[in-house]
Design a protein around this motif. Sequence first.
Motif, PDB file in Angstrom:
ATOM      1  N   HIS A 170      51.270  38.773  42.725  1.00  0.00           N
ATOM      2  CA  HIS A 170      50.266  39.571  42.016  1.00  0.00           C
ATOM      3  C   HIS A 170      49.798  38.877  40.735  1.00  0.00           C
ATOM      4  O   HIS A 170      48.591  38.764  40.482  1.00  0.00           O
ATOM      5  CB  HIS A 170      50.863  40.940  41.688  1.00  0.00           C
ATOM      6  CG  HIS A 170      50.015  41.781  40.786  1.00  0.00           C
ATOM      7  ND1 HIS A 170      48.835  42.376  41.199  1.00  0.00           N
ATOM      8  CD2 HIS A 170      50.177  42.134  39.475  1.00  0.00           C
ATOM      9  CE1 HIS A 170      48.294  43.046  40.189  1.00  0.00           C
ATOM     10  NE2 HIS A 170      49.089  42.918  39.139  1.00  0.00           N
ATOM     11  N   VAL A 173      47.363  35.766  40.569  1.00  0.00           N
ATOM     12  CA  VAL A 173      45.921  36.002  40.509  1.00  0.00           C
ATOM     13  C   VAL A 173      45.535  36.723  39.219  1.00  0.00           C
ATOM     14  O   VAL A 173      44.526  36.403  38.593  1.00  0.00           O
ATOM     15  CB  VAL A 173      45.466  36.830  41.731  1.00  0.00           C
ATOM     16  CG1 VAL A 173      43.979  37.141  41.646  1.00  0.00           C
ATOM     17  CG2 VAL A 173      45.787  36.093  43.021  1.00  0.00           C
ATOM     18  N   ARG A 174      46.370  37.663  38.806  1.00  0.00           N
ATOM     19  CA  ARG A 174      46.002  38.503  37.661  1.00  0.00           C
ATOM     20  C   ARG A 174      46.040  37.741  36.335  1.00  0.00           C
ATOM     21  O   ARG A 174      45.274  38.043  35.412  1.00  0.00           O
ATOM     22  CB  ARG A 174      46.941  39.699  37.591  1.00  0.00           C
ATOM     23  CG  ARG A 174      46.555  40.671  36.483  1.00  0.00           C
ATOM     24  CD  ARG A 174      47.382  41.916  36.514  1.00  0.00           C
ATOM     25  NE  ARG A 174      47.055  42.785  35.392  1.00  0.00           N
ATOM     26  CZ  ARG A 174      47.676  43.917  35.126  1.00  0.00           C
ATOM     27  NH1 ARG A 174      48.663  44.327  35.907  1.00  0.00           N
ATOM     28  NH2 ARG A 174      47.332  44.639  34.083  1.00  0.00           N
ATOM     29  N   PRO A 176      45.429  34.207  35.388  1.00  0.00           N
ATOM     30  CA  PRO A 176      45.062  32.827  35.730  1.00  0.00           C
ATOM     31  C   PRO A 176      45.498  31.813  34.683  1.00  0.00           C
ATOM     32  O   PRO A 176      45.769  30.654  35.010  1.00  0.00           O
ATOM     33  CB  PRO A 176      43.536  32.892  35.840  1.00  0.00           C
ATOM     34  CG  PRO A 176      43.127  34.118  35.086  1.00  0.00           C
ATOM     35  CD  PRO A 176      44.253  35.077  35.241  1.00  0.00           C
ATOM     36  N   THR A 179      48.906  30.787  35.605  1.00  0.00           N
ATOM     37  CA  THR A 179      48.860  29.951  36.801  1.00  0.00           C
ATOM     38  C   THR A 179      48.420  28.527  36.467  1.00  0.00           C
ATOM     39  O   THR A 179      49.039  27.551  36.912  1.00  0.00           O
ATOM     40  CB  THR A 179      47.907  30.566  37.843  1.00  0.00           C
ATOM     41  OG1 THR A 179      48.360  31.893  38.160  1.00  0.00           O
ATOM     42  CG2 THR A 179      47.867  29.731  39.105  1.00  0.00           C
TER      43      THR A 179
END
Length: 229
Positions: A170, A173-174, A176, A179
């Motif tokens: 989750h 993506v939420r 970035p 990430t």
Amino acid sequence: MNDTAQARRQLGDGPLSRFASRVYILLVVEVLLLVTGLPTLLPLLLLDRDPSNLPLVALLLTPVGPAVSAALYALRHQRPDLTDLRPAALFWRGYRGNVGGALRVWTPALAWLTVLALNLAYRDAVGLPAWWVVPLVLVTVGVALCAANALVITSLFQFRTRDVLRLAVHFLVRTPGVTVGNALLLAAAAGITAVFSEAVLALLASVVVLGVLRVADPMTDLIRKEFTA
């Protein structure tokens, strides 16, 4: 004047003292990471960089997950108070408390990464078309980034393993920024290993773990706000 205030006065609370305390914490965590990873590091340095050794590399890297989890716990929970520096105690507390959860997310990630890496290395032998390389690389990076998120979450929070994995995907993506930051750290680690050796990366392990922890701050703040009491 109480004992704590007197001790703080003796130690100093200026920028130099704070810097020295951070260096001390990182050095202690680094030593403990090397101690817990020594059975892995020494055989790993003796292996040839050949794709056929990838399953053995994955097996040797299994203890790294709990060690990194303990380091994440210690660096997160170490108080800034200069009179209460105890990173070693926090490391071992995190190791004992997180070893099971860390292995439950780290071991499957290593298995998936090994399978994907073997498919990339032997794509001609298994008959994979050239265009498969790009999606396989993307999936490999995605698994590595999810593993990083999951390891942080299981180290700092008490969730069931399936919930840890759901949150890891989750927040991939939420958040970035997290990430991208982890991707850059992953690229830097791969570059250090390729240019120098695994030993150099191991000597920088505590700094890398601190980087992962700082990058993950937006994710952990959201988890603490939305998923914990």
